[in-house]
Design a protein around this motif. Structure first.
Motif, PDB file in Angstrom:
ATOM      1  N   CYS A  85      -3.063  63.359  82.477  1.00  0.00           N
ATOM      2  CA  CYS A  85      -2.193  62.660  83.429  1.00  0.00           C
ATOM      3  C   CYS A  85      -3.078  62.123  84.562  1.00  0.00           C
ATOM      4  N   ARG A  86      -2.462  61.511  85.564  1.00  0.00           N
ATOM      5  CA  ARG A  86      -3.237  60.947  86.677  1.00  0.00           C
ATOM      6  C   ARG A  86      -2.684  61.487  87.989  1.00  0.00           C
ATOM      7  N   ASP A  87      -2.596  62.806  88.090  1.00  0.00           N
ATOM      8  CA  ASP A  87      -1.984  63.390  89.282  1.00  0.00           C
ATOM      9  C   ASP A  87      -2.851  63.203  90.526  1.00  0.00           C
ATOM     10  N   SER A  98      -2.734  51.475  97.190  1.00  0.00           N
ATOM     11  CA  SER A  98      -1.785  50.773  96.316  1.00  0.00           C
ATOM     12  C   SER A  98      -2.265  50.879  94.872  1.00  0.00           C
ATOM     13  N   TYR A  99      -1.376  50.514  93.946  1.00  0.00           N
ATOM     14  CA  TYR A  99      -1.708  50.497  92.513  1.00  0.00           C
ATOM     15  C   TYR A  99      -2.935  49.610  92.277  1.00  0.00           C
ATOM     16  N   ALA A 100      -2.949  48.413  92.922  1.00  0.00           N
ATOM     17  CA  ALA A 100      -4.057  47.468  92.726  1.00  0.00           C
ATOM     18  C   ALA A 100      -5.355  48.026  93.313  1.00  0.00           C
ATOM     19  N   GLY A 148      -3.554  50.313  74.574  1.00  0.00           N
ATOM     20  CA  GLY A 148      -3.989  49.769  75.855  1.00  0.00           C
ATOM     21  C   GLY A 148      -4.754  50.746  76.731  1.00  0.00           C
ATOM     22  N   TYR A 149      -4.996  51.967  76.218  1.00  0.00           N
ATOM     23  CA  TYR A 149      -5.882  52.881  76.938  1.00  0.00           C
ATOM     24  C   TYR A 149      -7.146  53.154  76.113  1.00  0.00           C
ATOM     25  N   GLY A 150      -7.352  52.338  75.083  1.00  0.00           N
ATOM     26  CA  GLY A 150      -8.559  52.472  74.271  1.00  0.00           C
ATOM     27  C   GLY A 150      -9.636  51.542  74.828  1.00  0.00           C
ATOM     28  N   ALA A 181      -5.402  43.955  75.651  1.00  0.00           N
ATOM     29  CA  ALA A 181      -5.627  43.272  76.929  1.00  0.00           C
ATOM     30  C   ALA A 181      -4.807  43.925  78.035  1.00  0.00           C
ATOM     31  N   HIS A 182      -5.101  45.201  78.289  1.00  0.00           N
ATOM     32  CA  HIS A 182      -4.429  45.939  79.357  1.00  0.00           C
ATOM     33  C   HIS A 182      -5.327  45.973  80.595  1.00  0.00           C
ATOM     34  N   ALA A 183      -6.630  46.049  80.365  1.00  0.00           N
ATOM     35  CA  ALA A 183      -7.646  45.954  81.429  1.00  0.00           C
ATOM     36  C   ALA A 183      -8.949  45.639  80.696  1.00  0.00           C
ATOM     37  N   ILE A 241       4.772  40.116  76.928  1.00  0.00           N
ATOM     38  CA  ILE A 241       3.817  39.965  78.034  1.00  0.00           C
ATOM     39  C   ILE A 241       4.260  40.784  79.243  1.00  0.00           C
ATOM     40  N   HIS A 242       3.270  41.420  79.917  1.00  0.00           N
ATOM     41  CA  HIS A 242       3.496  42.027  81.235  1.00  0.00           C
ATOM     42  C   HIS A 242       3.333  40.891  82.240  1.00  0.00           C
ATOM     43  N   ALA A 243       4.420  40.518  82.909  1.00  0.00           N
ATOM     44  CA  ALA A 243       4.362  39.330  83.763  1.00  0.00           C
ATOM     45  C   ALA A 243       4.983  39.583  85.128  1.00  0.00           C
ATOM     46  N   ASN A 244       4.344  39.038  86.166  1.00  0.00           N
ATOM     47  CA  ASN A 244       4.926  39.001  87.517  1.00  0.00           C
ATOM     48  C   ASN A 244       5.225  40.393  88.076  1.00  0.00           C
ATOM     49  N   GLN A 245       4.344  41.360  87.769  1.00  0.00           N
ATOM     50  CA  GLN A 245       4.548  42.698  88.336  1.00  0.00           C
ATOM     51  C   GLN A 245       4.163  42.723  89.819  1.00  0.00           C
ATOM     52  N   LEU A 246       2.947  42.230  90.115  1.00  0.00           N
ATOM     53  CA  LEU A 246       2.457  42.322  91.485  1.00  0.00           C
ATOM     54  C   LEU A 246       2.456  40.961  92.190  1.00  0.00           C
ATOM     55  N   ASP A 264       8.102  41.128  80.550  1.00  0.00           N
ATOM     56  CA  ASP A 264       8.423  42.435  81.128  1.00  0.00           C
ATOM     57  C   ASP A 264       7.819  42.628  82.517  1.00  0.00           C
ATOM     58  N   HIS A 265       8.518  43.378  83.344  1.00  0.00           N
ATOM     59  CA  HIS A 265       8.245  43.708  84.751  1.00  0.00           C
ATOM     60  C   HIS A 265       9.092  42.805  85.645  1.00  0.00           C
ATOM     61  N   LEU A 266       8.591  41.594  86.005  1.00  0.00           N
ATOM     62  CA  LEU A 266       9.392  40.597  86.725  1.00  0.00           C
ATOM     63  C   LEU A 266       9.800  41.041  88.133  1.00  0.00           C
ATOM     64  N   SER A 315      11.908  51.972  80.355  1.00  0.00           N
ATOM     65  CA  SER A 315      11.349  53.025  81.230  1.00  0.00           C
ATOM     66  C   SER A 315       9.934  52.728  81.706  1.00  0.00           C
ATOM     67  N   ASP A 316       9.132  52.010  80.870  1.00  0.00           N
ATOM     68  CA  ASP A 316       7.701  51.808  81.180  1.00  0.00           C
ATOM     69  C   ASP A 316       6.949  53.145  81.230  1.00  0.00           C
ATOM     70  N   TYR A 317       7.479  54.188  80.620  1.00  0.00           N
ATOM     71  CA  TYR A 317       6.882  55.534  80.666  1.00  0.00           C
ATOM     72  C   TYR A 317       5.356  55.452  80.508  1.00  0.00           C
ATOM     73  N   GLY A 320       0.584  55.995  85.153  1.00  0.00           N
ATOM     74  CA  GLY A 320       0.155  55.374  86.410  1.00  0.00           C
ATOM     75  C   GLY A 320       1.263  54.786  87.244  1.00  0.00           C
ATOM     76  N   SER A 321       2.272  54.190  86.592  1.00  0.00           N
ATOM     77  CA  SER A 321       3.281  53.491  87.392  1.00  0.00           C
ATOM     78  C   SER A 321       4.699  53.959  87.110  1.00  0.00           C
ATOM     79  N   SER A 322       4.863  54.818  86.097  1.00  0.00           N
ATOM     80  CA  SER A 322       6.234  55.269  85.798  1.00  0.00           C
ATOM     81  C   SER A 322       6.194  56.514  84.903  1.00  0.00           C
TER      82      SER A 322
HETATM   83  O1  NIG Z   1       3.483  48.506  82.791  1.00  0.00           O
HETATM   84  N1  NIG Z   1       1.092  47.248  84.546  1.00  0.00           N
HETATM   85  C1  NIG Z   1       0.402  47.544  83.600  1.00  0.00           C
HETATM   86  N2  NIG Z   1       0.634  48.540  82.743  1.00  0.00           N
HETATM   87  C2  NIG Z   1       1.486  49.653  83.021  1.00  0.00           C
HETATM   88  C3  NIG Z   1       0.806  50.677  83.882  1.00  0.00           C
HETATM   89  C4  NIG Z   1      -0.261  51.342  83.145  1.00  0.00           C
HETATM   90  C5  NIG Z   1      -0.998  52.376  83.915  1.00  0.00           C
HETATM   91  O2  NIG Z   1      -1.092  52.338  85.152  1.00  0.00           O
HETATM   92  O3  NIG Z   1      -1.529  53.262  83.232  1.00  0.00           O
HETATM   93  C6  NIG Z   1       2.807  49.178  83.553  1.00  0.00           C
HETATM   94  O4  NIG Z   1       3.211  49.458  84.689  1.00  0.00           O
END
Ligand code: NIG
Ligand code: FE
Length: 409
Positions: A85-87, A98-100, A148-150, A181-183, A241-246, A264-266, A315-317, A320-322
């Motif tokens: 986890c990322r506690d 912030s997340y960014a 996306g974590y590989g 293409a997650h990072a 696509i993950h779009a318009n989150q931040l 997704d996100h928006l 849920s985006d389970y 890091g963010s949910s």
């Molecule tokens: O949907 N925003 C990018 N991806 C995930 C967060 C992933 C993470 O922080 O591990 C999301 O929020």
């Protein structure tokens, strides 16, 4: 094998065959039958009616004791294959980062990638299977899971194999998404990594259903997203696509242009995003659990619906963010923070969630011929009480393909 569910106070979420999503005013409508029964046969809904009918014969009778029977939740956006986890970052966020900012310091997604590389495939499966179990017991019957974590060929394929193993062993419906293409993976240049993701596509497409890109400042540009989505399509993957989150990023436009099944996100959208979605087959998907956890704005779901669009909630389970896969809480956030009616939130977490993962022809509603994936509530529950009494246990039992799974709710 036929099971008869009798003594149902309300059968909720009845949708005619062939209706694959709800949009605009339809989002506020939930098909119901009171004082009802339902017959399940070989894992599917065979028929239903009211208690004034002659009840059909069955091998097995389930007395619902006045509980409500509704479709199981369809969670169309998760990242539940992760290690540990990322506690530590949780504390960083409490202290003001912030997340960014956490991501820019090499934490965030890259932190999860490091943990994943040091975890065996069996252990990764064990941890993810535990999360799936928890989600099912909270009422989820269909789950989309992303890689996306590989962030290199070995790590990404390891994740896709774990998702495939979950698909084989879980009673829930599982859809798999390649989110290489997650990072940008460690050791790559930006361009070099986008090339690598495209090179991974043929191998990834043997296991995945969808291709996804995190289109965001500091991650991937709309041009990268276009290239990656096209490479995915060439291998038979449907884009998401993950779009318009931040930021307002152009991600929605590029997603619709390339035929994404969902954007997704928006959290950050305006009239231009609504306009481009109108008339498209793309499902806007909002993730209020992530807004809650990151103290970010909530998507403007009501405006989308008033403009005639459909909305799905997921849920985006992820660590890091949910860090929660509780779709009942998602529904509650939809109502409390996004001002959706309980009916709109219900459609967003059932039929429209199923649409956003391409399974609404076989799941997401009470429809003859669809999977018998249900939540049976305790007696006295109504659709409105589910998000209103948002922490009171409400599930008596979860059924997947007509088989009782139980609950820990
Ligand atoms: O949907 N925003 C990018 N991806 C995930 C967060 C992933 C993470 O922080 O591990 C999301 O929020
Ligand atoms: Fe996500």
């Amino acid at each position: 094998m036929r099971s008869l569910f009798r003594n149902i106070s309300t059968l909720a979420g009845i949708v005619p065959a062939g209706v694959l999503r709800k949009q605009g005013a339809e989002m506020g409508q939930v098909g119901t039958l009171h004082d009802a029964w339902l017959l399940e046969e070989d894992g599917l809904t065979a028929s239903f009616g009211t208690s004034s009918d002659t009840l059909p014969d069955a091998d097995n009778v389930i007395d619902c004791e006045g509980g409500m029977l509704m479709p199981a939740f369809c969670d169309s956006h998760t990242h539940i294959v992760y290690a540990g986890c990322r506690d530590g970052e949780f504390i960083d966020k409490i202290n003001g980062l912030s997340y960014a900012e956490i991501a820019a310091r090499g934490g965030g997604i890259l932190n999860s990638a490091d943990l994943l590389h040091n975890t065996s495939e069996d252990e990764l499966y064990r941890q993810a299977a535990e999360r799936v179990d928890e989600m099912i017991s909270k009422g989820t019957g269909a789950i989309e899971i992303k890689s996306g974590y590989g962030l290199n060929p070995e790590g990404e394929m390891k994740m896709l194999r774990v998702i495939d193993r979950i698909r084989q062993f879980s009673p829930a419906v599982v859809r798999s998404t390649f989110l290489g293409a997650h990072a940008v993976g460690r050791g790559y240049t930006h361009e070099g990594y986008v090339d690598e993701v495209c090179r991974m596509m043929p191998e990834a497409s043997a296991l995945a259903d969808f291709v996804d890109v995190f289109c965001e400042e500091g991650f991937f540009t709309p041009a990268d997203a276009a290239r990656i989505m096209e490479a995915g399509k060439a291998c038979g993957l449907l884009p998401k696509i993950h779009a318009n989150q931040l930021h307002v990023s152009g991600g929605v436009q590029v997603g619709v242009e390339h035929g994404a099944l969902s954007v997704d996100h928006l959290e950050e959208t305006g009239p231009a995003e609504i306009e481009v979605l109108r008339g498209s087959g793309t499902m806007p998907t909002m993730l209020p659990g992530s807004s809650f956890f990151l103290r970010a704005p909530y998507g403007k779901a009501r405006e989308f619906i008033e403009a005639g669009l459909g909305v799905a909630l997921a849920s985006d389970y992820n660590p890091g963010s949910s860090p929660s896969g509780d779709m009942r809480f998602v529904m509650a956030l939809g109502c409390i923070r996004m001002r959706l009616t309980p009916e709109q939130a219900f459609n967003a977490v059932t039929l429209n969630g199923a649409y956003a993962m391409g399974i609404s022809d076989s799941a997401g509603s009470i429809t003859v011929g669809k999977r018998a994936d249900f939540i049976l509530t305790r007696p006295g529950w109504t659709l409105t009480k589910i998000p209103y009494l948002y922490q009171t246990p409400f599930i008596r039992s979860v059924f997947l393909l007509g088989q009782e799974y139980g609950t820990n709710n």
